[in-house]
Design an enzyme around this catalytic site. Structure first.
Site, PDB file in Angstrom:
ATOM      1  CD  GLU A 102      11.715  50.828   0.717  1.00  0.00           C
ATOM      2  OE1 GLU A 102      12.769  50.400   1.489  1.00  0.00           O
ATOM      3  OE2 GLU A 102      11.661  51.157  -0.425  1.00  0.00           O
ATOM      4  CG  HIS A 151     -11.303  52.946  -9.822  1.00  0.00           C
ATOM      5  ND1 HIS A 151     -12.907  53.655 -10.052  1.00  0.00           N
ATOM      6  CD2 HIS A 151     -10.920  52.762 -10.478  1.00  0.00           C
ATOM      7  CE1 HIS A 151     -12.580  54.308 -11.276  1.00  0.00           C
ATOM      8  NE2 HIS A 151     -10.778  54.232 -11.653  1.00  0.00           N
ATOM      9  CD  GLU A 208     -11.935  59.833 -11.047  1.00  0.00           C
ATOM     10  OE1 GLU A 208     -12.897  60.648 -10.347  1.00  0.00           O
ATOM     11  OE2 GLU A 208     -12.354  58.229 -11.297  1.00  0.00           O
ATOM     12  CG  HIS A 264      -7.420  52.172 -13.191  1.00  0.00           C
ATOM     13  ND1 HIS A 264      -7.748  52.114 -14.412  1.00  0.00           N
ATOM     14  CD2 HIS A 264      -8.192  52.767 -12.243  1.00  0.00           C
ATOM     15  CE1 HIS A 264      -9.314  52.636 -13.961  1.00  0.00           C
ATOM     16  NE2 HIS A 264      -8.809  53.417 -12.908  1.00  0.00           N
ATOM     17  CG  HIS A 317      -6.952  57.449  -9.468  1.00  0.00           C
ATOM     18  ND1 HIS A 317      -7.646  56.319  -9.618  1.00  0.00           N
ATOM     19  CD2 HIS A 317      -7.756  57.139 -11.428  1.00  0.00           C
ATOM     20  CE1 HIS A 317      -8.166  55.963  -9.838  1.00  0.00           C
ATOM     21  NE2 HIS A 317      -8.721  56.280 -11.232  1.00  0.00           N
TER      22      HIS A 317
HETATM   23  P1  13P Z   1     -10.272  59.831 -16.990  1.00  0.00           P
HETATM   24  O1  13P Z   1     -10.067  59.268 -18.441  1.00  0.00           O
HETATM   25  O2  13P Z   1     -12.012  60.516 -17.119  1.00  0.00           O
HETATM   26  O3  13P Z   1      -9.033  60.376 -16.016  1.00  0.00           O
HETATM   27  O4  13P Z   1     -10.803  58.919 -16.369  1.00  0.00           O
HETATM   28  C1  13P Z   1      -9.947  57.571 -16.419  1.00  0.00           C
HETATM   29  C2  13P Z   1     -10.530  56.897 -14.485  1.00  0.00           C
HETATM   30  O5  13P Z   1      -9.200  56.068 -14.599  1.00  0.00           O
HETATM   31  C3  13P Z   1     -11.331  57.321 -14.288  1.00  0.00           C
HETATM   32  O6  13P Z   1     -11.094  56.923 -12.668  1.00  0.00           O
HETATM   33 ZN    ZN Z   2      -9.818  54.869 -12.263  1.00  0.00          ZN
END
Ligand code: 13P
Ligand code: ZN
Length: 271
Positions: free
Chosen positions: A166, A207, A113, A138, A136
Site C-alpha cells: 500500500e 520528534h 509550530e 508524535h 503534526h
Molecule cells: P504546541 O502545543 O505548541 O502545538 O506544541 C506541541 C508540539 O508537538 C510541538 O512540536
Molecule cells: Zn511536536
C-alpha cells in the site's frame, strides 16, 4: 457552534489521540479555510486581538484564514471544548503577522509550530490550491526508527515502502527526513517546507511527523499508513536484523503501471 468543519477538525484530533499520537499537548493541526467557511464564522469574529508576528514570512497566504490548534492545548480536549482549544486566525496583508479572530476563548496562542504549518501550507497552496491541511503528530514507531535508521530520505522511503504494498501507492513521492533541530521556529519550517514542495510526508528525527492532505481523512490516513508501516518495521527489526523475504526493486517498478504512479529510481537501489 456546530458545523461540518468543526466536526471534521475535531474528529482528526480525537482519532489521533485514540491512536496514541498526542501525549499531553503533543501534535497540532492546521487548515486553510475556504471563503465560504470563513463566512460561517464571521458573525462571531472578534477584532480586538493584537496583530502578532508569525516568526516567518508567508506572502502567498496574505489575507487568508486558518483554523489551528492552540499552543499547549491537548488534542484529547478538542472534542470537549473546541472554542478553548482551537483558533481561527487571519494572516495580514504582508504575510508576516496574524490575528486571532475566533476561539481560544480562555486565552492563549496558536501552536508553537505555526511557522512550520504556515510555511508548509504556503508551498502546498502553490503546488495544489486544494491542498489545505497540515497535521503534526508524535507517533511512537516512526520516531523509534529515527534512532536506528540513517536519517536519509532514500533509506526511510525504501524501508517504509517495503513494509506494505500500500505504501508506494499512497505516498509515491516518498518520505523526507529532517535531522534533529530545535522545534517551533522558522529554521525547522524552512527544512520541512522544502520537503513539502515535492512530498507529502516529513519525518522530524527524535520528534514526530508532518503530513498534508486535501481533506482531513487524507491527512489522517497518510499519517496512519506511514505509522502502521513503521510499526511493522519495528516488529521485523525486533525479530531479526535481516529479512528473509521482502518487496524487491522490480516489484516496486511493476506497481507503477497498474496503480498509475511514478516511483523515483533513487529509492529502488540494490542492497
Ligand atoms: P504546541 O502545543 O505548541 O502545538 O506544541 C506541541 C508540539 O508537538 C510541538 O512540536
Ligand atoms: Zn511536536
Amino acid at each position: 457552534m456546530e458545523n461540518r468543519l468543526i466536526r471534521d477538525f475535531t474528529k482528526t484530533c480525537t482519532d489521533g489521540w485514540l491512536q496514541g499520537w498526542h501525549e499531553r499537548n503533543g501534535g497540532n493541526l492546521s487548515y486553510r479555510m475556504r471563503p465560504e467557511e470563513v463566512e460561517q464564522f464571521r458573525a462571531s469574529f472578534r477584532n480586538d486581538e493584537p496583530w502578532r508576528e508569525i516568526g516567518t514570512e508567508v506572502p502567498a497566504l496574505k489575507n487568508e484564514y486558518f483554523m489551528v490548534t492552540g499552543s499547549g492545548k491537548y488534542m484529547r480536549n478538542v472534542s470537549l471544548d473546541f472554542e478553548d482549544s482551537v483558533a481561527v486566525i487571519r494572516v495580514d496583508e504582508t504575510g508576516t503577522k496574524y490575528q486571532i479572530v475566533w476561539g481560544l476563548v480562555n486565552g492563549g496562542k496558536p501552536t508553537s509550530e505555526l511557522p512550520s504549518h504556515l510555511m508548509n501550507l504556503e508551498v502546498l497552496k502553490q503546488r495544489d490550491p486544494e491542498m489545505r491541511i497540515v497535521y503534526h503528530a508524535h507517533p511512537a514507531n516512526i520516531v523509534a526508527l529515527t534512532f536506528v535508521l540513517p536519517l536519509k530520505d532514500e533509506v526511510f522511503t525504501r524501508e517504509i515502502w517495503e513494509m506494505e504494498t500500500e505504501c508506494p501507492v499512497v505516498f509515491p513521492q516518498g518520505i523526507g527526513v529532517v535531522e534533529w533541530m530545535v522545534p517551533g521556529g522558522k529554521e525547522i519550517g524552512i527544512k520541512t517546507s522544502e520537503i513539502m514542495k515535492t512530498k507529502n510526508v516529513a519525518v522530524w528525527a527524535h520528534h514526530g511527523m508532518f503530513v498534508c492532505g486535501h481533506d482531513f481523512d487524507e491527512a489522517f490516513g497518510l499519517m496512519h499508513t506511514v505509522e502502521k508501516a513503521a510499526e511493522i518495521l519495528v516488529k521485523v527489526l525486533s525479530m531479526s536484523p535481516t529479512k528473509l523475504n521482502t518487496i524487491k526493486p522490480q516489484d516496486f517498478r511493476d506497481l507503477q503501471e497498474p496503480f498509475n504512479i511514478v516511483l523515483d529510481e533513487k529509492y529502488l537501489y540494490e542492497k
